[in-house]
Design a protein around this motif. Structure first.
Motif, PDB file in Angstrom:
ATOM      1  N   LYS A 162       0.714  -1.308   0.092  1.00 42.37           N
ATOM      2  CA  LYS A 162       0.094   0.230  -0.047  1.00 42.37           C
ATOM      3  C   LYS A 162       0.862   1.326  -0.079  1.00 42.37           C
ATOM      4  O   LYS A 162       1.796   1.674   0.899  1.00 42.37           O
ATOM      5  CB  LYS A 162      -0.713  -0.265   1.279  1.00 42.37           C
ATOM      6  CG  LYS A 162      -1.942   1.455   1.365  1.00 42.37           C
ATOM      7  CD  LYS A 162      -2.993   1.225   1.927  1.00 42.37           C
ATOM      8  CE  LYS A 162      -3.882   2.233   3.039  1.00 42.37           C
ATOM      9  NZ  LYS A 162      -4.870   2.139   2.901  1.00 42.37           N
ATOM     10  N   ARG A 163       0.293   2.025  -0.532  1.00 44.33           N
ATOM     11  CA  ARG A 163       1.292   3.152  -0.837  1.00 44.33           C
ATOM     12  C   ARG A 163       1.376   4.190   0.237  1.00 44.33           C
ATOM     13  O   ARG A 163       0.603   4.404   0.777  1.00 44.33           O
ATOM     14  CB  ARG A 163       0.359   4.140  -1.943  1.00 44.33           C
ATOM     15  CG  ARG A 163       1.574   5.475  -2.801  1.00 44.33           C
ATOM     16  CD  ARG A 163       0.471   6.159  -3.893  1.00 44.33           C
ATOM     17  NE  ARG A 163       1.559   7.259  -4.335  1.00 44.33           N
ATOM     18  CZ  ARG A 163       2.275   7.028  -4.762  1.00 44.33           C
ATOM     19  NH1 ARG A 163       2.417   6.388  -5.433  1.00 44.33           N
ATOM     20  NH2 ARG A 163       2.810   7.614  -5.357  1.00 44.33           N
ATOM     21  N   GLY A 164       2.787   4.113   0.622  1.00 40.74           N
ATOM     22  CA  GLY A 164       3.018   5.381   1.755  1.00 40.74           C
ATOM     23  C   GLY A 164       3.403   4.232   3.290  1.00 40.74           C
ATOM     24  O   GLY A 164       3.117   5.079   4.313  1.00 40.74           O
ATOM     25  N   SER A 167       4.544  -2.193   6.084  1.00 38.32           N
ATOM     26  CA  SER A 167       4.273  -3.123   5.613  1.00 38.32           C
ATOM     27  C   SER A 167       2.439  -3.857   5.134  1.00 38.32           C
ATOM     28  O   SER A 167       2.204  -4.874   6.034  1.00 38.32           O
ATOM     29  CB  SER A 167       4.720  -4.126   6.650  1.00 38.32           C
ATOM     30  OG  SER A 167       4.711  -3.553   7.780  1.00 38.32           O
ATOM     31  N   THR A 168       2.070  -2.485   4.759  1.00 37.81           N
ATOM     32  CA  THR A 168       0.478  -2.853   4.860  1.00 37.81           C
ATOM     33  C   THR A 168       0.755  -3.100   3.103  1.00 37.81           C
ATOM     34  O   THR A 168       1.020  -2.754   2.242  1.00 37.81           O
ATOM     35  CB  THR A 168      -0.138  -1.870   5.056  1.00 37.81           C
ATOM     36  OG1 THR A 168      -0.176  -1.633   6.221  1.00 37.81           O
ATOM     37  CG2 THR A 168      -1.886  -1.616   5.063  1.00 37.81           C
ATOM     38  N   PHE A 169      -0.244  -4.450   2.569  1.00 37.87           N
ATOM     39  CA  PHE A 169      -0.337  -5.091   1.712  1.00 37.87           C
ATOM     40  C   PHE A 169      -1.574  -4.600   0.810  1.00 37.87           C
ATOM     41  O   PHE A 169      -2.853  -5.028   2.033  1.00 37.87           O
ATOM     42  CB  PHE A 169       0.168  -6.208   1.627  1.00 37.87           C
ATOM     43  CG  PHE A 169       1.733  -6.205   2.033  1.00 37.87           C
ATOM     44  CD1 PHE A 169       2.560  -6.273   0.618  1.00 37.87           C
ATOM     45  CD2 PHE A 169       2.129  -6.235   3.132  1.00 37.87           C
ATOM     46  CE1 PHE A 169       3.386  -5.875   0.887  1.00 37.87           C
ATOM     47  CE2 PHE A 169       3.534  -6.442   3.332  1.00 37.87           C
ATOM     48  CZ  PHE A 169       4.907  -5.559   1.691  1.00 37.87           C
TER      49      PHE A 169
END
Length: 187
Positions: A162-164, A167-169
């Motif tokens: 995820k942009r910015g 470690s979130t996808f």
């Protein structure tokens, strides 16, 4: 077979060990019991001539394999967990995990699938039609998810950061549906 051992630790070492193991000082003994099983398995395998290593990297790979099967509750640890235990950098830890997942891929199939299942179960959809968003602290698990997608249907959109975020996808709804069919079949 039950084996008991005693170890002397200074107060400072106990405090540091509690921090590394992420437990209270009173819980160190319980936390160490699963680690001692892994260590004892390593020694017994060596004594019996089942596992004899010449390179340090082979020893570390086998140790991590034993930790995954004895300590990490049949899941692939993230890089930071391995950093704390092996005193390695994030890059070295990522490479160690990748090597273990490759070398012991058949023995760890359950742990790999379990890690994928945990990631999918924690994903939340943004709105009614948006992507599923999940925090995954292990790049190796993300790579396994993308490998699984490629084997299911190579036309599906890969999992992307995820942009910015660190470690979130994001997982497209179509990819999420196909992954859950494979890894969480009862849903």
């Amino acid at each position: 077979m039950e084996v008991n051992a005693t170890i002397e630790l200074s107060d400072e070492d106990q405090q540091e060990l509690a921090r590394i193991l992420n437990c209270s000082i009173d819980d160190i003994s319980d936390s160490l019991s699963s680690y001692s099983s892994a260590a004892l398995r390593e020694y017994v395998s060596m004594f019996l001539g089942q596992k004899i290593f010449r390179r340090g990297s082979d020893i570390n790979e086998y140790r991590l394999f034993l930790l995954i099967t004895n300590v990490f509750e049949n899941r692939i640890p993230d890089e930071q967990e391995v950093c704390r235990l092996f005193q390695t950098s994030a890059t070295e830890s990522r490479a160690l995990i990748r090597a273990v997942m490759s070398k012991f891929q058949y023995q760890l199939r359950g742990a790999i699938d379990n890690s994928i299942r945990r990631a999918l179960e924690s994903a939340q959809q943004e709105g009614n039609t948006g992507p599923y968003v999940v925090t995954i602290n292990s790049q190796n698990v993300v790579e396994e998810l993308n490998r699984a997608l490629a084997s299911i249907d190579g036309t599906l959109q890969q999992i992307k950061k995820k942009r910015g975020s660190v470690s979130t996808f994001e997982i497209s709804p179509a990819a999420y549906a196909r992954l859950t069919e494979k890894f969480i079949p009862n849903e």
